[in-house]
Design a protein around this motif. Structure first.
Motif, PDB file in Angstrom:
ATOM      1  N   PHE A  93       4.136  -3.585   4.855  1.00  0.00           N
ATOM      2  CA  PHE A  93       5.147  -4.298   5.649  1.00  0.00           C
ATOM      3  C   PHE A  93       4.680  -4.634   7.058  1.00  0.00           C
ATOM      4  O   PHE A  93       5.230  -5.538   7.699  1.00  0.00           O
ATOM      5  N   GLY A 146      -1.939  -0.144   2.374  1.00  0.00           N
ATOM      6  CA  GLY A 146      -0.661   0.567   2.477  1.00  0.00           C
ATOM      7  C   GLY A 146      -0.912   2.022   2.788  1.00  0.00           C
ATOM      8  O   GLY A 146      -1.959   2.382   3.348  1.00  0.00           O
ATOM      9  N   SER A 147       0.017   2.874   2.425  1.00  0.00           N
ATOM     10  CA  SER A 147      -0.120   4.301   2.741  1.00  0.00           C
ATOM     11  C   SER A 147      -1.178   4.949   1.837  1.00  0.00           C
ATOM     12  O   SER A 147      -1.485   4.444   0.752  1.00  0.00           O
ATOM     13  N   ILE A 153      -2.049  -6.600  -2.782  1.00  0.00           N
ATOM     14  CA  ILE A 153      -0.762  -5.903  -2.629  1.00  0.00           C
ATOM     15  C   ILE A 153      -0.709  -5.494  -1.161  1.00  0.00           C
ATOM     16  O   ILE A 153      -1.579  -4.762  -0.691  1.00  0.00           O
ATOM     17  N   PRO A 184       3.632  -9.609  -1.770  1.00  0.00           N
ATOM     18  CA  PRO A 184       3.977  -9.159  -0.410  1.00  0.00           C
ATOM     19  C   PRO A 184       4.787  -7.868  -0.468  1.00  0.00           C
ATOM     20  O   PRO A 184       5.305  -7.498  -1.524  1.00  0.00           O
ATOM     21  N   TRP A 196      -6.741 -11.124   4.931  1.00  0.00           N
ATOM     22  CA  TRP A 196      -7.999 -10.380   4.865  1.00  0.00           C
ATOM     23  C   TRP A 196      -8.701 -10.659   3.528  1.00  0.00           C
ATOM     24  O   TRP A 196      -9.883 -10.376   3.365  1.00  0.00           O
TER      25      TRP A 196
HETATM   26  P1  NAD Z   1       3.420   1.507   1.297  1.00  0.00           P
HETATM   27  O1  NAD Z   1       2.287   2.279   0.738  1.00  0.00           O
HETATM   28  O2  NAD Z   1       4.787   2.082   1.199  1.00  0.00           O
HETATM   29  O3  NAD Z   1       3.517   0.067   0.560  1.00  0.00           O
HETATM   30  C1  NAD Z   1       2.393  -0.768   0.426  1.00  0.00           C
HETATM   31  C2  NAD Z   1       2.557  -1.595  -0.850  1.00  0.00           C
HETATM   32  O4  NAD Z   1       2.613  -0.704  -1.965  1.00  0.00           O
HETATM   33  C3  NAD Z   1       3.836  -2.434  -0.860  1.00  0.00           C
HETATM   34  O5  NAD Z   1       3.521  -3.722  -1.342  1.00  0.00           O
HETATM   35  C4  NAD Z   1       4.751  -1.675  -1.809  1.00  0.00           C
HETATM   36  O6  NAD Z   1       5.586  -2.539  -2.552  1.00  0.00           O
HETATM   37  C5  NAD Z   1       3.791  -0.949  -2.736  1.00  0.00           C
HETATM   38  N1  NAD Z   1       4.318   0.351  -3.184  1.00  0.00           N
HETATM   39  C6  NAD Z   1       5.116   1.198  -2.469  1.00  0.00           C
HETATM   40  N2  NAD Z   1       5.388   2.304  -3.204  1.00  0.00           N
HETATM   41  C7  NAD Z   1       4.750   2.153  -4.386  1.00  0.00           C
HETATM   42  C8  NAD Z   1       4.640   2.960  -5.557  1.00  0.00           C
HETATM   43  N3  NAD Z   1       5.253   4.140  -5.653  1.00  0.00           N
HETATM   44  N4  NAD Z   1       3.895   2.506  -6.575  1.00  0.00           N
HETATM   45  C9  NAD Z   1       3.259   1.308  -6.493  1.00  0.00           C
HETATM   46  N5  NAD Z   1       3.337   0.506  -5.415  1.00  0.00           N
HETATM   47  C10 NAD Z   1       4.068   0.910  -4.375  1.00  0.00           C
HETATM   48  O7  NAD Z   1       3.044   1.142   2.804  1.00  0.00           O
HETATM   49  P2  NAD Z   1       3.962   0.465   3.918  1.00  0.00           P
HETATM   50  O8  NAD Z   1       4.995   1.446   4.355  1.00  0.00           O
HETATM   51  O9  NAD Z   1       4.390  -0.895   3.470  1.00  0.00           O
HETATM   52  O10 NAD Z   1       2.877   0.264   5.079  1.00  0.00           O
HETATM   53  C11 NAD Z   1       2.541   1.250   6.014  1.00  0.00           C
HETATM   54  C12 NAD Z   1       1.288   2.002   5.614  1.00  0.00           C
HETATM   55  O11 NAD Z   1       0.201   1.087   5.451  1.00  0.00           O
HETATM   56  C13 NAD Z   1       0.840   2.997   6.684  1.00  0.00           C
HETATM   57  O12 NAD Z   1       0.416   4.169   6.038  1.00  0.00           O
HETATM   58  C14 NAD Z   1      -0.329   2.284   7.347  1.00  0.00           C
HETATM   59  O13 NAD Z   1      -1.276   3.139   7.961  1.00  0.00           O
HETATM   60  C15 NAD Z   1      -0.928   1.576   6.184  1.00  0.00           C
HETATM   61  N6  NAD Z   1      -1.758   0.458   6.604  1.00  0.00           N
HETATM   62  C16 NAD Z   1      -3.104   0.603   6.477  1.00  0.00           C
HETATM   63  C17 NAD Z   1      -3.942  -0.418   6.899  1.00  0.00           C
HETATM   64  C18 NAD Z   1      -5.430  -0.290   6.771  1.00  0.00           C
HETATM   65  O14 NAD Z   1      -6.123  -1.271   6.923  1.00  0.00           O
HETATM   66  N7  NAD Z   1      -5.958   0.891   6.503  1.00  0.00           N
HETATM   67  C19 NAD Z   1      -3.390  -1.593   7.451  1.00  0.00           C
HETATM   68  C20 NAD Z   1      -2.006  -1.679   7.559  1.00  0.00           C
HETATM   69  C21 NAD Z   1      -1.197  -0.655   7.119  1.00  0.00           C
END
Ligand code: NAD
Length: 488
Positions: free
Chosen positions: A149, A225-226, A146, A174, A158
């Motif tokens: 963006f 993600g976050s 998962i 994606p 990865w």
């Molecule tokens: P996000 O957490 O909003 O989304 C990531 C994924 O989770 C997406 O595929 C999205 O569809 C899904 N998602 C979103 N909300 C959800 C929910 N409520 N329930 C289940 N799934 C859900 O993150 P983003 O805004 O796409 O990306 C930015 C974040 O990712 C930043 O916090 C950044 O630091 C982090 N990030 C971390 C790394 C790392 O290696 N640590 C690398 C890149 C990005």
């Protein structure tokens, strides 16, 4: 209008989604496609295909499996310009940044081509008289990733190359904000003639994530993600008996000691903060000068003002827009928050006007000085082109500040003293350390080692961790007696 499809069992298929969302160019607001919001039935179809595909794929030798990866590497290289352009159009980052992202993705394909050696087992002869013991690595089954963006191309890589080279089958979800890049990649994967079901893609949002976390045939989840969603995915995936690696958010501090080289340091720091418009989990965010700071501050301010913002396919543009209008509003209000907390705006990017792209989500480089380090802004991941500048008297206090940070993705130091660098490397609580480096992004053969709330799990993406994550060990203890052997 292009409506995106899922890729399941080697075929393009319509989603069973009840809703579709716009895929928007963040520089122009042009709607480029519709992406399905996803459905549990889509996940089930992909998981069923991947489970059937696994029966055949695991029997194909590692040496033969990696031939598909060699082919994929060639296809990615041949199509790198178009793939990079797609990243720019949907994520906003510049063409050069997008291309650099593909180089990192391809490195992981290359590294995974070493699987025949990397997934070798261990053998001990005579653990007792006439008894041998050995450990072999076998694939898990269906695995899924998962992704977020901000690196639409690199982050699925990865995981994907290692997972399939180890003999697993795979499902990619994606980010719904940037689904075009992986759609293009799947068009290339379709040309590999892989057995059906080895690689699948399901578009969507939370419904698909929950479907993956709940589906009984899925054995492992890789999430990026976050932090809030990483924690959720880790907890729910584990409760459903899955292996989970969940990489989360960040707030990366950089310490600049008075003996650092000013020109080099200010350029690297500015590149780290504003690269990809600050939307990198390894973006420097809080810049802490130790001791005297007048010259370095002036140099950083000057370089920040010079950074050209605009549409990422235009020449000489060094920084694109942020991902959505909502992100722009959120980042602007965090800058306001910093000011309300007593910070002084040295460079203000809030009212960016880019000719020809007046509707774009642009924020220009911004610097806020003297942000209180115990305040809300200093503790919040901004994920935008905003630098907080703070001053601390000693390296000990700076390290103590870093170690009190809830995130632990990266911490960097700039100095010409080996002794101070060594102390920092040893004492700073973060999983990726930069010494005179602004973006300490591990290459493919090392794990991407986030700590604290930047990571939930034990095995990170990439490197040997990937081999551990995508295989399960089987230990065999074996005895052969002389008496059983027929004479001939
Ligand atoms: P996000 O957490 O909003 O989304 C990531 C994924 O989770 C997406 O595929 C999205 O569809 C899904 N998602 C979103 N909300 C959800 C929910 N409520 N329930 C289940 N799934 C859900 O993150 P983003 O805004 O796409 O990306 C930015 C974040 O990712 C930043 O916090 C950044 O630091 C982090 N990030 C971390 C790394 C790392 O290696 N640590 C690398 C890149 C990005």
């Amino acid at each position: 209008m292009l409506t995106l499809q899922n890729y399941i069992n080697g075929k393009w298929v319509d989603s069973k989604a009840g809703e579709y969302w716009d895929v928007v160019n963040p520089a122009s607001q042009e709607v480029m496609a519709k992406v399905p919001g996803g459905a549990a039935a889509d996940v089930d179809a992909a998981a069923t295909a991947a489970a059937a595909g696994f029966k055949e794929w695991k029997r194909i030798t590692p040496g033969k499996r990696i031939q598909y990866l060699f082919h994929l590497k060639r296809l990615l290289e041949e199509n790198i310009n178009e793939l990079s352009k797609t990243i720019t159009l949907e994520s906003g980052k510049t063409f050069a940044e997008a291309k650099a992202e593909w180089i990192r993705a391809i490195e992981n394909v290359e590294n995974a081509c070493g699987i025949p050696a990397l997934m070798q087992g261990d053998f001990s002869e005579d653990i007792a008289t006439g008894i041998d013991e050995y450990m072999i690595r076998q694939p898990l089954g269906v695995c899924a990733c998962i992704s977020p963006f901000n690196f639409p191309g690199m982050i699925p890589f990865w995981f994907l190359p290692y997972a399939i080279a180890c003999g697993n089958t795979f499902i990619i979800k994606p980010s719904e904000k940037v689904p075009l890049t992986m759609t293009k990649v799947m068009e290339l994967i379709d040309r590999l003639d892989l057995p059906a079901g080895v690689v699948n893609m399901v578009h969507g949002g939370k419904v698909v994530v929950d479907g993956l976390l709940e589906h009984p045939v899925i054995k492992a989840i890789s999430f990026v993600g976050s932090s809030a969603i990483a924690r959720y995915v880790y907890g729910k995936g584990a409760a459903n008996g899955k292996r989970v690696q969940a990489q989360g958010g960040a707030k990366n501090p950089v310490i600049i000691l008075p003996d650092a080289d000013i020109d080099m340091t200010s350029q690297i720091v500015v590149d780290s903060v504003y690269g990809c418009a600050g939307q990198r989990c390894l973006a420097a965010s809080t810049i802490i000068t130790v001791g005297d700071h007048k010259d370095i501050t002036e140099s950083i301010v000057e370089l920040s003002r010079k950074r050209t913002t605009g549409f990422g396919l235009d020449e000489n543009v060094l920084m694109g827009p942020v991902i959505t209008a909502a992100s722009k509003t959120r980042i602007n209000s965090l800058i306001d928050k910093g000011v309300a907390e007593g910070g002084k705006v040295l460079v203000d990017g809030r009212n960016a006007k880019i000719p020809g792209y007046e509707q774009g989500n642009f924020i220009q480089p911004t610097i806020i000085e003297n942000v209180p380090l115990n305040g809300e802004l200093a503790g919040t991941e901004i994920f935008g082109p905003v630098m907080s500048l703070a001053h601390i008297n000693t390296i000990e206090d700076a390290i103590a500040y870093i170690n009190g940070n809830k995130y632990g993705n990266m911490a960097c130091i700039f100095t010409s003293s080996g002794l101070h660098a060594r102390k920092f490397r040893n004492e700073a609580d973060a999983g990726n350390i930069g010494i005179n480096i602004g973006v300490a992004a591990p290459v493919a053969q090392f794990p991407f080692s986030g700590w604290k709330e930047s990571f939930f799990g034990d095995l990170h993406g990439q490197g040997k961790h990937a081999i551990e994550f995508f295989t399960q060990t089987k230990v065999v203890i074996e005895r052969w007696l002389k008496e059983w052997t027929r004479k001939f």
